[in-house]
Design an enzyme around this catalytic site. Sequence first.
Site, short mmCIF file in Angstrom:
data_model
loop_
_atom_site.label_atom_id
_atom_site.label_comp_id
_atom_site.label_asym_id
_atom_site.label_seq_id
_atom_site.Cartn_x
_atom_site.Cartn_y
_atom_site.Cartn_z
N ASP A 1 -9.36 -0.59 8.72
CA ASP A 1 -8.63 -0.46 8.00
C ASP A 1 -7.45 0.53 8.62
OD1 ASP A 1 -8.67 0.99 4.66
OD2 ASP A 1 -7.35 0.90 5.55
C1 GLC Z 1 -4.59 0.97 3.12
C2 GLC Z 1 -5.99 0.98 2.39
C3 GLC Z 1 -6.40 -1.15 2.84
C4 GLC Z 1 -5.78 -1.04 2.65
C5 GLC Z 1 -4.72 -1.22 4.23
C6 GLC Z 1 -3.14 -2.00 4.32
O1 GLC Z 1 -4.98 2.59 3.85
O2 GLC Z 1 -6.86 1.70 2.15
O3 GLC Z 1 -7.51 -1.37 1.50
O4 GLC Z 1 -5.86 -3.26 3.14
O5 GLC Z 1 -4.46 0.28 4.44
O6 GLC Z 1 -2.42 -1.62 3.68
#
Ligand code: GLC
Length: 736
Positions: free
Chosen positions: A261
Amino acid sequence: LAPIVALILAFASASPAQDHPVYLDASQPVEARVEDLLGRMTVEEKIAVIHADTKFSTAPIPRLGIPRRWMSDGPFGVREDIKSDSWRAAEHTDDYSTGMPCGLGLAATWNVELAHDYGQVIGEEARKRGKQIMLGPAINIQRTPLCGRNFEYMGEDPWLTSRMAVGFIQGEQGQGVASCVKHFMANNQELHRGTIDVEMDERTLREIYLPGFRAAVREAGVLSIMGAYNKFRGQHCAENDYLINKVLKGEWGFKGLVMTDWGAAHNTREAAMNGLDLEMGTDKPFDQYYLAAPFLDGIRTGQFGMSLLDDKARRNLRVMFLTHMFDGSAEGGSLNTPEHQATARAVAEEAMVLLKNQGDILPLDAGKIKSLVVIGQNAVRKFEHSGGSSEIKTMYEVTPLEGIVTRVGGSANVNFSMGYAQPVENRPDRPPTATPEMPRTAEISPADMADRAVAAAGQADVAIIVAGLNHSRHMDTEGSDRLDLKLPYGQDDLIQRVASANPRTIVVLISGGAVEMDWLDRVPAVVQAWYPGMEGGNALAGVLFGDVNPSGKLPCTFPRHLMDSPAHALHAYPGVDGVETYTEGLLVGYRWFDAKQIEPLFPFGFGLSYTHFDYSGLKLTGGGNGAGGPVVNVQCDIANRGARDGMEVVQVYVQEANPRLPRPPKELKGFAKVWVRAGEQETVFIPLDLTAFAYYDPDEKGWIAQKDDYTILVGSSSRDVRLRSNWTLPQTTHFN
Ligand code: GLC
């Protein structure tokens, strides 16, 4: 003469491979292309493909013809473009996309084919937008009704979640785009999401929180997985040896890539050794990412073996080839088409759950209604372009008011009264202005706003209150959890008063989950609409005026009180001293309400129809010894006893008679959605394989389908069992 001779000699000596290398030959097997390309890469080039070079991309390698690789959120459609190294929008004008209903709404359709169509829409739009990896579906199990991202996920049950996830991924990846199922795993709350250390017993892990991911890998062949922010048993999920090396890649044989993430990597050694393949969003200069210079240094000093880097690079290259990055991935796809918008509407229509319909007040007869008043800020508010990373910039979004006006504005006098509104902080430096996400009524006090709505209701044939939540902090949004189950902004009182002024009051709830409904006895009808996407207003009008017979079923329990929910009853949320132990174990959602015999407000799997279905003719026929096929075929007849065609979700729950280890009273193990014409009957077949009977044995480290008697329960919800019969497993089977 000499240069000409040299050129001739050069051509003569060039082997066919050199002027057309295997990795560029689309007729070659992917693995051969991967190995050929990997063998041509320098160490620095291998490092370049395992970490970001902008917010949502990895670097191109022109020498080898490797293009920049783009990824994008999210689970409901292709997000607007984001600036290269900030979270601000890039403010492009060609990044509008179709905004589908939220994930919980998709789950509420219980329609796997529709999940496939949903994923296909996003895959087609991703290709048109030049994205190779789409960051969805989001499938974390709903453990607490307070989790801010429940609206993104697919509810409380592992079987429903896994079926919808498989459909979604097959649809999306069928378009040559990689899905990235998330967030692996146990990201079941937003509060402390970056630090909380989740503890749970092995059965709970295997039987509740892993099945969706396992199905994504083993059945849908998902090409990427996103490691969650939180820790699991002391290690960050994106750098977790047990989850990634042992379970995902070891037991399940996952051949795709594991990414973080955004900002979920924390340590070069753990990232390198524990299976992380792609680092995104770290709060460092891109070349200083944990898997960039520090890892490269570790390779050069011999701290890390080259095979470690090769495996990471290999997985990234494999996904690149499988997303046609070397074979014209920029071609194809389509964006904002009528077909995509029609799919968005179809999902929204099937997602809507009719919770109450006293006296069959619904559907409303557009021919008879002369006046109606629509009340509530959620009737005019837009939701698609907010909520966190799942946001979509859509070409349009049909609000409930717009949908109702379009449907009956020509024959009835449709009025609107705000009734309630989210207070806007009055800042002298920045006078609040109305926006599509926050339409407001200036200079009218909340009391006056409510009084006007109550008065308007008293003068209309019908009052429709569009209530609920929104994507503000501590509501349905990424980055925070809800604080309670209450409706905000004085909606409860308003609903009571409007219902007193007009007994023909319909409540529509726009929300990402359960809310308390102390006014429920005062209103004749309630429709749960979730966040219904860009076509939501039209879908809602279709349901309210009978063009659509609602068929949605709750993918999560609606409790009467928050403390009835397991994580709260056991005070097992939000964790103590940074650790959260899932003490409720297997008893998540309806499993808990069944085991503790607690009456929910509305049970898992519940949803009414404008018609009535009778169940009969249950037959259980042996399917075999379960060697990969069904063990028993569940068959029954569904008769439509009403005057309207409609769809019913037939649910199959399994209950073991004498379990060796404690098991929930019953568990969903099969379902089928069936269309039945008015007055007619259809036969439904739902196969159950061995997994439908099995539990995970932590001592054996495997699954056991125990020789025993089982009750097969067939019903219209988890609390509305219509048929039941016994089935005996003649032998015990062990499997992985
Ligand atoms: C965010 C979310 C994830 C997302 C990523 C990119 O913090 O937790 O679901 O795909 O970052 O935006």
